[in-house]
Write an enzyme that holds these catalytic residues in place. Structure first.
Site, PDB file in Angstrom:
ATOM      1  CG  PHE A 255      -0.235   0.348   2.518  1.00  0.00           C
ATOM      2  CD1 PHE A 255      -0.047   1.857   2.887  1.00  0.00           C
ATOM      3  CD2 PHE A 255       0.104  -0.598   3.375  1.00  0.00           C
ATOM      4  CE1 PHE A 255       0.561   2.209   3.904  1.00  0.00           C
ATOM      5  CE2 PHE A 255       0.942  -0.203   4.757  1.00  0.00           C
ATOM      6  CZ  PHE A 255       1.119   1.105   4.760  1.00  0.00           C
TER       7      PHE A 255
ATOM      8  CE  LYS B 238      -3.150  -8.498  -4.309  1.00  0.00           C
ATOM      9  NZ  LYS B 238      -3.404  -7.552  -3.405  1.00  0.00           N
TER      10      LYS B 238
ATOM     11  CD  GLU C  33      -5.052  -6.297   0.780  1.00  0.00           C
ATOM     12  OE1 GLU C  33      -4.386  -5.905  -0.290  1.00  0.00           O
ATOM     13  OE2 GLU C  33      -4.969  -6.665   1.737  1.00  0.00           O
TER      14      GLU C  33
ATOM     15  CB  SER D 207       4.937  -7.567   5.683  1.00  0.00           C
ATOM     16  OG  SER D 207       3.827  -8.385   5.271  1.00  0.00           O
TER      17      SER D 207
ATOM     18  CB  CYS E 231      10.608  -0.634   2.584  1.00  0.00           C
ATOM     19  SG  CYS E 231      11.215   0.171   1.032  1.00  0.00           S
TER      20      CYS E 231
ATOM     21  CD  GLU F 284       8.582  -2.815   8.319  1.00  0.00           C
ATOM     22  OE1 GLU F 284       7.921  -4.289   7.939  1.00  0.00           O
ATOM     23  OE2 GLU F 284       8.977  -2.117   7.512  1.00  0.00           O
TER      24      GLU F 284
HETATM   25  P1  NAD Z   1       1.636  -6.682   2.914  1.00  0.00           P
HETATM   26  O1  NAD Z   1       2.613  -7.624   2.944  1.00  0.00           O
HETATM   27  O2  NAD Z   1       0.437  -6.859   4.054  1.00  0.00           O
HETATM   28  O3  NAD Z   1       0.727  -6.688   1.729  1.00  0.00           O
HETATM   29  C1  NAD Z   1       1.474  -6.814   0.555  1.00  0.00           C
HETATM   30  C2  NAD Z   1       0.713  -7.342  -0.657  1.00  0.00           C
HETATM   31  O4  NAD Z   1       0.641  -8.690  -0.381  1.00  0.00           O
HETATM   32  C3  NAD Z   1      -0.844  -6.798  -0.687  1.00  0.00           C
HETATM   33  O5  NAD Z   1      -0.980  -6.713  -2.194  1.00  0.00           O
HETATM   34  C4  NAD Z   1      -1.580  -8.012  -0.072  1.00  0.00           C
HETATM   35  O6  NAD Z   1      -2.871  -8.090  -0.720  1.00  0.00           O
HETATM   36  C5  NAD Z   1      -0.653  -9.073  -0.378  1.00  0.00           C
HETATM   37  N1  NAD Z   1      -0.535 -10.157   0.767  1.00  0.00           N
HETATM   38  C6  NAD Z   1      -0.443 -10.046   1.788  1.00  0.00           C
HETATM   39  N2  NAD Z   1      -0.452 -11.213   2.409  1.00  0.00           N
HETATM   40  C7  NAD Z   1      -0.264 -12.087   1.453  1.00  0.00           C
HETATM   41  C8  NAD Z   1      -0.038 -13.421   1.770  1.00  0.00           C
HETATM   42  N3  NAD Z   1      -0.135 -14.185   2.496  1.00  0.00           N
HETATM   43  N4  NAD Z   1      -0.105 -14.036   0.428  1.00  0.00           N
HETATM   44  C9  NAD Z   1      -0.101 -13.469  -0.801  1.00  0.00           C
HETATM   45  N5  NAD Z   1      -0.411 -12.115  -0.901  1.00  0.00           N
HETATM   46  C10 NAD Z   1      -0.503 -11.584   0.389  1.00  0.00           C
HETATM   47  O7  NAD Z   1       2.363  -5.308   3.019  1.00  0.00           O
HETATM   48  P2  NAD Z   1       1.712  -3.684   3.307  1.00  0.00           P
HETATM   49  O8  NAD Z   1       1.385  -3.700   4.674  1.00  0.00           O
HETATM   50  O9  NAD Z   1       0.729  -3.620   2.222  1.00  0.00           O
HETATM   51  O10 NAD Z   1       3.002  -2.923   3.017  1.00  0.00           O
HETATM   52  C11 NAD Z   1       3.952  -2.729   4.065  1.00  0.00           C
HETATM   53  C12 NAD Z   1       5.189  -3.577   4.060  1.00  0.00           C
HETATM   54  O11 NAD Z   1       5.730  -3.766   2.747  1.00  0.00           O
HETATM   55  C13 NAD Z   1       6.231  -3.095   5.048  1.00  0.00           C
HETATM   56  O12 NAD Z   1       6.700  -4.268   5.868  1.00  0.00           O
HETATM   57  C14 NAD Z   1       7.292  -2.371   4.329  1.00  0.00           C
HETATM   58  O13 NAD Z   1       8.551  -2.759   4.860  1.00  0.00           O
HETATM   59  C15 NAD Z   1       7.388  -3.372   3.129  1.00  0.00           C
HETATM   60  N6  NAD Z   1       7.833  -2.767   2.003  1.00  0.00           N
HETATM   61  C16 NAD Z   1       8.926  -3.068   1.331  1.00  0.00           C
HETATM   62  C17 NAD Z   1       9.538  -2.576   0.408  1.00  0.00           C
HETATM   63  C18 NAD Z   1      11.031  -3.122  -0.104  1.00  0.00           C
HETATM   64  O14 NAD Z   1      11.396  -2.680  -1.254  1.00  0.00           O
HETATM   65  N7  NAD Z   1      11.487  -4.083   0.521  1.00  0.00           N
HETATM   66  C19 NAD Z   1       8.877  -1.603  -0.439  1.00  0.00           C
HETATM   67  C20 NAD Z   1       7.677  -1.222   0.179  1.00  0.00           C
HETATM   68  C21 NAD Z   1       6.989  -1.612   1.241  1.00  0.00           C
END
Ligand code: NAD
Length: 490
Positions: free
Chosen positions: A150, A174, A177, A227, A282, A383
């Site tokens: 997000f 994708k 959400e 994450s 991140c 985090e």
């Molecule tokens: P999230 O992991 O909750 O969701 C990310 C995406 O994965 C969403 O599209 C979600 O629908 C999907 N998703 C979630 N759990 C899933 C699963 N078990 N199986 C399949 N799909 C799944 O992350 P978020 O809250 O949207 O974003 C924040 C996180 O992203 C933080 O931990 C941040 O550090 C990380 N992030 C990392 C980077 C990087 O470059 N390393 C960049 C941006 C954000």
């Protein structure tokens, strides 16, 4: 009635048959902006089929022609720059200046991918044995997909999409959400570029929709950003399904402040890193490790900076920090500040219980500074993903680097100093994929890979730059013999 977002599959906008939807909220006002459908596996299947059908024709389209669509996209993104930036602020809370920065980064990836005619070239060697030549050529992989987070709804899909399609692949996005509106607008622009049907597809949804992508036999490659628990899960599941996969995960980024650092500059940069985008980056600084005298000087300066930061609705003039994404995120961050206090840290600036006039329903946490975070405790390891900076202290740079390397993540580590030797030592020894020297958000520009490491990245090729070109192409080595006696006179 609230709009339910459509999917874009095979060159047309399709209403989802999903029975469930989730509200997309403006985190500053808690207002519902739209509803996002939790698209069922059949819709992922339709997108994968459309992309697979488009692949042979797109692959045969010369690369110089393929990048023309990106030049068109770049023009459209520039024309809609303000609207896209405002959409980012509205759905994800960051300030308009931050959203503009994000869109600029997105566009830079489109520009870089326009170099694909050169970037995707292979190499060759004549006479590797007598009369035998060898060539390495790069071919597209097939249908590829990104599952996005997000916090950078406009930029992160662009770490992948432009490179993937320029290399001749077809693609599925994708979005998160929680923040799907920016991609909805981007796909209207992609449609206007005249890309052939099925080359790019958009499927909205959450975990289940993502898992249908991971399991779909027609999808050949998965890019993920989110994450760490999700990154781990996706890496394993996609790999078990025989796909190539790159997963960028979470972070807990330390910055080290040496006593010889320029205090004014360091404080300004560290505050922007820790509190910019409400800490939902991140590459946000999450721990500041001060060495020697910097404990007092930096500790006082950063607390003053945190306390004076103007928090509010990101679309308003002069606001320096917006809300966090959801009420649950606010509750979680505030709980973790409480844990810090229980672990023995001093809450020097306390951002809990924030109320912003005119936006009382918004999910605001003010900048928070925790002093004396104990190494090894929950706050040192977790985090937080909010505007919370923990301070730790070390007597020497060696001790500071040991603290940096004691963490499990490896997205970024930064050093503030005026010593070249200290900078070199840090660059050499700190175990993180992105290193900043007197820089607080060491975000690589588009022509470099976004190099997370350790628990912050699973895979080998990262997003952006040459890594993206390698990820989105299959190498093929050709060994050829053409005996001289066959060269009759023509
Ligand atoms: P999230 O992991 O909750 O969701 C990310 C995406 O994965 C969403 O599209 C979600 O629908 C999907 N998703 C979630 N759990 C899933 C699963 N078990 N199986 C399949 N799909 C799944 O992350 P978020 O809250 O949207 O974003 C924040 C996180 O992203 C933080 O931990 C941040 O550090 C990380 N992030 C990392 C980077 C990087 O470059 N390393 C960049 C941006 C954000």
């Amino acid at each position: 009635m609230t709009e339910v977002l459509a999917n874009y599959i095979g060159g047309e906008w399709r209403r989802s048959t999903a029975r469930e939807t989730l509200p997309v909220l403006n985190p500053a006002t808690a207002e519902t902006l739209a509803c996002v459908p939790l698209s069922p596996p059949e819709e992922v299947d339709a997108a994968a089929r459309a992309a697979a059908e488009a692949f042979p024709g797109w692959r045969r389209t010369p690369v110089l022609e393929r990048v023309q669509y990106l030049f068109r996209l770049k023009r459209l993104l520039e024309e809609q720059f303000e609207d896209l930036s405002r959409t980012i602020t509205t759905e994800c809370g960051k300030t308009l200046a931050e959203a503009r920065g994000e869109m600029r980064r997105a566009i830079e990836n489109v520009e870089t991918a326009c170099g694909t005619p050169v970037l995707m070239q292979g190499y060759n060697a004549e006479d590797i044995a007598a009369g035998i030549d060898a060539f390495l050529i790069r071919q597209p992989v097939g249908v590829c997909a990104v599952i996005a987070p997000f916090n950078f709804p406009g930029m992160i899909p662009f770490w992948f999409l432009p490179y993937a399609i320029a290399c001749g692949n077809t693609f599925i996005v994708k979005p998160s959400e929680k923040a799907p509106l920016t991609m909805q607008k981007v796909f209207h622009l992609l449609e206007q570029t005249g890309l052939p049907r099925g080359v790019v597809n958009l499927v909205n949804g959450a975990r289940q929709t993502a898992e249908a992508i991971l399991d779909h036999p027609l999808v050949r490659a998965i890019s993920f950003v989110g994450s760490t628990p999700a990154a781990r899960h996706i890496y394993a599941r996609a790999a078990a399904n025989g796909k190539r996969v790159q997963c960028h995960g979470g972070a807990k980024n330390p910055i080290v402040v040496l006593p010889d650092a320029d205090l004014e500059m360091t404080t300004r940069i560290a505050a922007d890193s820790a509190f910019g985008c409400a800490g939902q980056r991140c590459l946000a600084a999450s721990l500041a490790i001060t060495v020697g005298e910097a404990r007092r000087t930096f500790g006082e300066a950063i607390a003053a900076e945190a306390a004076r930061r103007r928090v509010g609705y990101g679309l308003e003039e002069g606001v320096e920090m917006g809300p966090v994404i959801r009420a649950e995120s606010k509750a979680r961050i505030e709980r973790l500040i409480g844990v810090a206090a229980e672990e023995g840290a001093r809450v020097v600036v306390d951002g809990r219980g924030a109320r912003i006039r005119g936006y009382e329903r918004g999910f605001f946490v003010r900048p928070t500074v925790l002093d004396g975070v104990p190494p090894g405790g929950e706050i040192a390891r977790t985090e937080i993903f909010g505007p919370v900076l923990g301070l730790m202290h070390a007597d020497t740079i060696d001790e500071a680097i040991a603290l940096v390397n004691s963490g499990a993540y490896g997205n970024m580590a930064c050093l503030f100093t005026s010593s070249g030797a200290a900078a070199r030592k840090f660059r050499y020894e700190a175990e993180a994929g992105n290193i900043g020297i007197n820089v607080g958000v060491a975000a690589p520009v588009a022509s470099f890979p976004f190099s997370g490491a350790r628990e912050s990245f699973f895979g080998d090729l990262h997003g952006q730059g040459r890594d993206a070109i390698e990820f989105f192409t299959q190498e093929k080595v050709v060994v050829e013999r053409w005996p001289r006696e066959w060269s009759r006179t023509f």
